[in-house]
Scaffold this active site. Structure first.
Site, PDB file in Angstrom:
ATOM      1  CG  ASP A  87      12.959 -22.457 -12.419  1.00 39.01           C
ATOM      2  OD1 ASP A  87      13.556 -22.121 -11.331  1.00 39.01           O
ATOM      3  OD2 ASP A  87      11.962 -21.806 -12.529  1.00 39.01           O
ATOM      4  CG  HIS A 104      13.244 -18.474 -11.504  1.00 37.81           C
ATOM      5  ND1 HIS A 104      12.309 -19.330 -11.089  1.00 37.81           N
ATOM      6  CD2 HIS A 104      13.295 -17.473 -11.029  1.00 37.81           C
ATOM      7  CE1 HIS A 104      11.382 -18.784 -10.333  1.00 37.81           C
ATOM      8  NE2 HIS A 104      12.033 -17.513 -10.311  1.00 37.81           N
ATOM      9  CB  SER A 163       8.850 -16.476  -9.499  1.00 36.99           C
ATOM     10  OG  SER A 163       9.714 -16.863  -8.576  1.00 36.99           O
TER      11      SER A 163
END
Length: 317
Positions: free
Chosen positions: A257, A287, A164
């Site tokens: 996501d 995610h 991320s």
């Protein structure tokens, strides 16, 4: 958390989202940063696999350019010399997350790959806004290259990785390494952010109800970066002037996501520049899935795939 959208979630992923909805905890974006960090820390290990026992786990301090001492933790499955090493940057929107929240993941990567993993506690927003986290990443990478031998690590076999926001830092770090003449073996990216304005189709499609949504992203980035800085490629690697010569990439994405389109775009940009890319998209998950290995077989598969990429890049197989 909003109602769970009608999407092709795996049964296990849907059950996780249903459990989160029943728990009815305050969304992170409704909390002050300190409380959000504490909440994320408290829940970080709930769905993790058992932590791997390793021969070596060592806490370190890495000097930053402004004199700060950055915490770091070195993991290795063996005590041998000249081990290849992955510098790992944790996720958390540049605002939450820590070495502790990603301890199990880093242990897992070290255990499965046979490489060492150095997890960096870069400084977080809003106390430290852009570009501090990016600067900390480069400072740690340069320090690692210079000090690898005294740590029993091989300076000729270094990779960078993260998930991320940590994937954003890793992708930017790979570009900085290229520019500095530091040859990296791999950039290992789990669902990295790479765009300036979060305006892809996947951001619209997955805007709510799936762990990370528009309000969470706006909250994270509101703490981290000023609007006028978003076109800086250290925040949005897709805007780098050119990416030729950057390290090869392994990229693992979640199908459902907001960040999936920008991960694909980064893979495409690298391939168009002649950079070798291995792209995996894990179907039916969201995610943060890589930290849910106790419940999600896709997470355990992603761990194995990432470890396999490290072994190949480091010539361990």
């Amino acid at each position: 958390m909003n109602a769970i959208p009608d999407l092709p979630l795996t049964p296990q992923m849907r059950a996780i989202l249903q459990g989160m909805a029943r728990a009815a905890r305050p969304p992170l974006y409704t909390l002050p940063p300190a409380e959000a960090r504490a909440a994320y820390e408290a829940g970080a290990g709930v769905l993790e696999i058992a932590p791997a026992a390793l021969a070596r786990v060592e806490d370190l301090a890495i000097p930053a350019r402004d004199g700060a001492a950055l915490p770091a933790r070195l993991y290795a499955g063996m005590d041998g010399r000249d081990l290849p090493v992955l510098l790992y940057l944790h996720g958390g929107g540049f605002t939450i997350g820590s070495i502790e929240t990603h301890d199990v993941l880093c242990r897992t990567l070290a255990h499965l790959s046979g490489a060492a993993v150095l997890s960096l506690g870069y400084r977080l927003a809003p106390e430290h806004r852009f570009p501090v986290a990016s600067n900390d990443t480069w400072d740690a990478l340069a320090w690692l290259a210079a000090h690898a031998p005294r740590l029993g690590l091989d300076p000729a076999r270094i990779a960078i990785g993260g998930d991320s926001a940590g994937g954003t830092l890793a992708a930017a770090g790979a570009l900085m390494a290229r520019d500095a003449g530091l040859q990296l073996a791999l950039q290992l990216l789990f669902y990295p952010g790479t765009t300036a304005h979060q305006d892809t189709a996947s951001h619209a499609r997955f805007a709510q109800g799936l762990i990370l949504g528009r309000r969470e992203i706006d909250w994270f980035f509101g703490h981290y970066i000023a609007p006028g800085q978003r076109e800086d490629w250290r925040f949005a690697p897709l805007l780098a002037p050119e990416v030729e010569g950057v390290a090869p990439a392994w990229i693992g994405l979640a199908e459902l996501d907001p960040l999936v389109d920008e991960g694909i775009a980064w893979a495409d940009r690298l391939r168009m520049a002649g950079v070798a890319v291995d792209l995996e998209i894990y179907r039916g998950v969201t995610h943060e899935f890589i930290k849910m290995g106790r419940a999600l077989p896709e997470a355990r598969q992603a761990h194995r795939d990432a470890a396999r990429a490290l072994r190949a890049a480091f010539r361990l197989e």
